[in-house]
Design a protein around this motif. Structure first.
Motif, PDB file in Angstrom:
ATOM      1  N   GLU A 710      40.277  51.437  32.053  1.00  0.00           N
ATOM      2  CA  GLU A 710      41.610  51.403  32.663  1.00  0.00           C
ATOM      3  C   GLU A 710      41.746  52.550  33.662  1.00  0.00           C
ATOM      4  N   GLY A 711      42.341  52.255  34.804  1.00  0.00           N
ATOM      5  CA  GLY A 711      42.545  53.278  35.821  1.00  0.00           C
ATOM      6  C   GLY A 711      41.458  53.349  36.859  1.00  0.00           C
ATOM      7  N   LEU A 712      40.431  52.492  36.734  1.00  0.00           N
ATOM      8  CA  LEU A 712      39.356  52.455  37.713  1.00  0.00           C
ATOM      9  C   LEU A 712      39.362  51.121  38.445  1.00  0.00           C
ATOM     10  N   GLU A 713      38.886  51.126  39.665  1.00  0.00           N
ATOM     11  CA  GLU A 713      38.747  49.879  40.399  1.00  0.00           C
ATOM     12  C   GLU A 713      37.331  49.742  40.933  1.00  0.00           C
ATOM     13  N   VAL A 714      36.907  48.494  41.077  1.00  0.00           N
ATOM     14  CA  VAL A 714      35.531  48.168  41.460  1.00  0.00           C
ATOM     15  C   VAL A 714      35.543  47.518  42.839  1.00  0.00           C
ATOM     16  N   LYS A 715      34.664  48.008  43.715  1.00  0.00           N
ATOM     17  CA  LYS A 715      34.468  47.391  45.021  1.00  0.00           C
ATOM     18  C   LYS A 715      32.981  47.178  45.242  1.00  0.00           C
ATOM     19  N   ARG A 716      32.619  45.954  45.572  1.00  0.00           N
ATOM     20  CA  ARG A 716      31.213  45.628  45.818  1.00  0.00           C
ATOM     21  C   ARG A 716      30.948  45.686  47.319  1.00  0.00           C
ATOM     22  N   ARG A 717      29.863  46.362  47.668  1.00  0.00           N
ATOM     23  CA  ARG A 717      29.438  46.463  49.063  1.00  0.00           C
ATOM     24  C   ARG A 717      27.964  46.113  49.141  1.00  0.00           C
ATOM     25  N   GLY A 718      27.668  44.831  49.272  1.00  0.00           N
ATOM     26  CA  GLY A 718      26.286  44.384  49.275  1.00  0.00           C
ATOM     27  C   GLY A 718      25.643  44.654  47.927  1.00  0.00           C
ATOM     28  N   ALA A 719      24.548  45.416  47.940  1.00  0.00           N
ATOM     29  CA  ALA A 719      23.835  45.728  46.696  1.00  0.00           C
ATOM     30  C   ALA A 719      24.430  46.924  45.975  1.00  0.00           C
ATOM     31  N   GLU A 720      25.486  47.515  46.545  1.00  0.00           N
ATOM     32  CA  GLU A 720      26.058  48.730  45.969  1.00  0.00           C
ATOM     33  C   GLU A 720      27.449  48.449  45.424  1.00  0.00           C
ATOM     34  N   VAL A 721      27.771  49.108  44.296  1.00  0.00           N
ATOM     35  CA  VAL A 721      29.098  49.007  43.696  1.00  0.00           C
ATOM     36  C   VAL A 721      29.747  50.386  43.744  1.00  0.00           C
ATOM     37  N   ARG A 722      30.994  50.405  44.200  1.00  0.00           N
ATOM     38  CA  ARG A 722      31.738  51.664  44.237  1.00  0.00           C
ATOM     39  C   ARG A 722      32.798  51.635  43.149  1.00  0.00           C
ATOM     40  N   ILE A 723      32.812  52.680  42.313  1.00  0.00           N
ATOM     41  CA  ILE A 723      33.825  52.834  41.266  1.00  0.00           C
ATOM     42  C   ILE A 723      34.696  54.016  41.669  1.00  0.00           C
ATOM     43  N   SER A 724      35.988  53.767  41.788  1.00  0.00           N
ATOM     44  CA  SER A 724      36.895  54.838  42.200  1.00  0.00           C
ATOM     45  C   SER A 724      38.185  54.748  41.397  1.00  0.00           C
ATOM     46  N   ARG A 725      39.008  55.800  41.521  1.00  0.00           N
ATOM     47  CA  ARG A 725      40.291  55.803  40.826  1.00  0.00           C
ATOM     48  C   ARG A 725      41.219  54.758  41.449  1.00  0.00           C
TER      49      ARG A 725
END
Length: 727
Positions: A710-725
């Protein structure tokens, strides 16, 4: 020898040599970071890392995988009368005199020295080839390791003898306060952990040379250096991480296969069967050709192929034994291929056991290189024929008057014989695989046990107390450097009509979150005591097990890199949290998951979350700070599980057996516990985490379902995943 009048003879970065009097030398080596080797003996005996004599060298290599020094240290005089500090990085060992003392120290960030451990005032003693050394123990100081125990993980107050099979001994001792000790000797070693003197841990051992390794560091550091020194495990095959089933009595191979089918239909996932004793073959003729038991296996190849067609892997018992009633016995006795009395050349005959079908037997002399080679080759043939694994235990009480071909006898022979047996079998099954991969199950505990993936299950009483014993057996084995201790569920003597389904489900839930397990009583799994609800709970836990396999196998691969076991005690994982040590049936499964088994009837249970980390409840997703005690209501389809903040748990698909796994897609989803910081532990790990500007960037999650906290969001960028607040 007079260690009170040491004289420094020479000093280099890797070796410091002292005159110990009476023609003896003391050699101190900074073997690796936080590890120091101390040897005392005649000049020739301590001149090199390994003995010059071939047989002595072979014995030494059975104990040490890495004899060469890889560390460098500087020596300084710290006070008068002369005391020497040998420092390597942030640790050091001090040699003091009048009286002679050994002290381990650590240095903080400001380079201040702090004591870790010291020998007692009587230091090192020697008499007629018998040595002793003792470390001081503070009143509340615990000592862990030293082998397997089903009671207190703290071994203080115990007396342990290395070559007595009943003592289940292993050679490494360590304390959560930051020190460890390993005696490098194949002969008998007695560990007096505060029995004779409550304030000392004293070690007695038989050896021509005094040879010990001292460790300074956290328990994880100590296990790391100890296993790098003495050898680390290969890895088992993927299928071996599935559930195992023991063959019932009076059950043929075809009936056993049908039983596996029925259990799978009821939701009990299975991958392997442990065929019961006796051995399925015997050794005949001078060259030890294998002859299968025609009554049990009239067509071995067809039977093995039939099991394989159902994705069932077969483990068979073996033993380097020749029955005393066979014609082969006399032939091999004449050739000197059996363990025998040196004076009479008569083979030592042991009382029959389950593996030999009750027939008396002699043991092959595996110290003889030809015997060793032939026995290994015969078992390699079995592996090639389709036998997936073997079980073999040879920790026999070999009499002192029995001498092996290469000269070993007494405690040395009792220590090294199981090492030779298991090494030969692992060579047979691992073959030329890189990395070495094979399954050899044994109940033996001996030096070098940590070089093999796991130990055979130990059956304990089927009770709530027995469940606690099973947990401590696994944790104590891991605390001694062995990667994995299998657990046993059930007992074949148990009446199916008396099965306690609540206890069995709690036991199963714990075993699912362990290294691995074996069902001992198939009839109990099919008892009428199981209603639809409890069968659903069992199927639920079996699915969890198979989803966990990539993580557990990753933890075993991690053990091959770090020496840390799959199941890690609270004292090992949280040495500074003394409260956590009291919760000795809780453990870490790998680095990421805290497991708190329910070990009593009812649904309410208490757990403790160790200090220093935050913890995420896998059931609710709630976050808790460490140092917290919780009271929870836990149903039979649940077990208290908490993810360690900064870590991830990678799960595979549900399956009935590993044959259903897609090797190209072994993972299905990833659970995150807070912001990911650490690379996840998972088989053949190709997932990498990098942090930048408050976010985590992860590669290797293509196609996987991601479950963020909870409190994190996921963004996919090609082969990379970004986890941020989340904003």
């Amino acid at each position: 020898m007079n260690l009170d009048t040491l004289k420094l003879l020479e000093s280099s970065a890797s070796k410091h040599l002292f005159d110990a009097g009476s023609g003896s030398r003391l050699v101190v080596e900074p073997h690796a970071p936080g590890m120091y080797r101390l040897r005392i003996g005649e000049s020739d005996a301590v001149a090199s890392d390994l003995p010059a004599r071939p047989r002595a060298r072979a014995q030494a290599e059975m104990l040490l995988a890495r004899a060469e020094v890889i560390g460098e240290a500087e020596l300084t005089v710290v006070q008068e009368p002369a005391s020497w500090l040998i420092r390597h990085g942030q640790t050091g060992v001090i040699l003091g005199q009048s009286p002679f003392r050994i002290s381990l120290v650590r240095f903080d960030e400001e380079d201040r020295m702090h004591p870790v451990a010291s020998s007692t005032s009587d230091g090192i003693c020697h008499q007629d080839g018998h040595w002793s050394v003792a470390m001081e123990l503070r009143p509340d100081e615990a000592v862990h390791g030293l082998g397997q125990t089903s009671t207190d993980l703290n071994r203080r107050g115990e007396y342990i003898v290395s070559d007595d099979p009943a003592h289940r001994a292993l050679p490494l001792a360590w304390s959560p306060t930051g020190w460890g000790l390993y005696v490098n000797a194949p002969g008998r070693t007695d560990h007096d952990v505060g029995v004779d003197d409550p304030n000392a841990y004293r070690v007695y051992f038989q050896s021509p040379v005094f040879d010990i390794f001292l460790f300074a560091g956290d328990p994880g550091d100590i296990l790391n250096q100890y296993t790098a020194l003495t050898g680390r495990a290969g890895q088992p095959s993927l299928w071996a991480l599935g559930a195992w089933l023991r063959q019932p009595r009076d059950c043929s191979a075809s009936q056993l296969l049908e039983l596996v089918r029925k259990l799978r239909e009821q939701g009990v996932c299975l991958d392997a069967v442990m065929m019961r004793e006796p051995m399925a073959w015997s050794f005949n003729e001078a060259k030890l050709s294998l002859e299968w038991d025609a009554e049990r296996f009239p067509d071995p190849k067809r039977a093995l192929d039939l099991f394989a067609s159902e994705s069932v892997h077969v483990c068979l018992p073996t033993l380097p034994a020749i029955k005393a009633s066979s014609s082969t016995f006399a032939e091999l006795e004449d050739r000197g291929w059996l363990l025998a009395n040196e004076d009479t050349a008569d083979a030592c005959v042991f009382t029959g056991n389950d593996v030999t079908g009750g027939d008396d037997f002699a043991l092959l002399d595996l110290t003889h290189k030809d015997v060793y080679q032939v026995w290994t080759e015969r078992h390699r043939q079995l592996a090639e024929d389709g036998v997936a694994a073997v079980s073999c235990s040879t920790q026999f009480d070999i009499p002192d008057d029995i001498t092996a071909r290469s000269g070993e006898s007494g405690a040395v022979l009792r220590t090294l014989y199981p090492v030779l047996t298991r090494t030969a079998l692992f060579e047979a099954w691992a073959g030329n695989k890189v990395p070495p991969e094979g399954v050899v199950l044994t109940s033996d505990l001996m030096p070098a046990a940590q070089r093999f993936p796991w130990q055979a299950p130990t059956v304990v009483e089927q009770s709530w107390g027995g469940m606690c014993e099973a947990i401590r057996l696994a944790l104590s084995t891991g605390s001694s450097g062995v990667p994995l201790q299998m657990l046993a569920i059930g007992d074949e003597s148990q009446d199916p009509a008396t099965v306690d389904t609540q206890l069995t489900l709690r036991w199963l839930a714990m075993a699912v979150f362990s290294g691995n397990f074996q069902f001992e009583n198939p009839a109990a799994l099919m008892s009428d005591k199981w209603d639809d609800t409890s069968r659903e709970a069992m199927a639920h836990w079996m699915q969890w097990r198979y989803r966990l396999i990539p993580y557990v196998l990753g933890a075993i691969e991690d053990a091959a890199r770090t020496g840390l076991p799959v199941q890690r005690s609270m004292a090992m994982s949280f040495p500074a949290d003394l409260v956590a040590h009291e919760w000795d049936t809780q453990y870490l499964l790998g680095p990421a998951v805290l497991v708190a088994p329910v070990t009593h009837p009812g649904k309410q249970t208490e757990i403790y979350l160790p200090e220093g980390d935050a913890w995420w409840d896998l059931a609710t997703g709630w976050r808790y700070e460490g140092g917290t005690t919780l009271t929870l209501e836990v149903g039979l389809d649940s077990i208290p599980l908490f993810g360690r903040e900064g870590h991830m748990l990678c799960l595979g698909p549900a399956a009935s057996h590993t044959g259903e796994f897609n090797s190209a897609r072994i993972l299905e989803e990833v659970w995150m516990f807070g912001m990911p910081v650490h690379n996840p532990v998972v088989m053949r790990n190709k997932i990498r985490v990098m942090q930048m500007q408050g976010s985590s960037y992860i590669k290797g999650l293509e196609g996987l379902k991601i479950m963020p906290s909870e409190g994190l969001e996921v963004k996919r960028r090609g082969a990379e995943v970004r986890i941020s607040r989340a904003r």
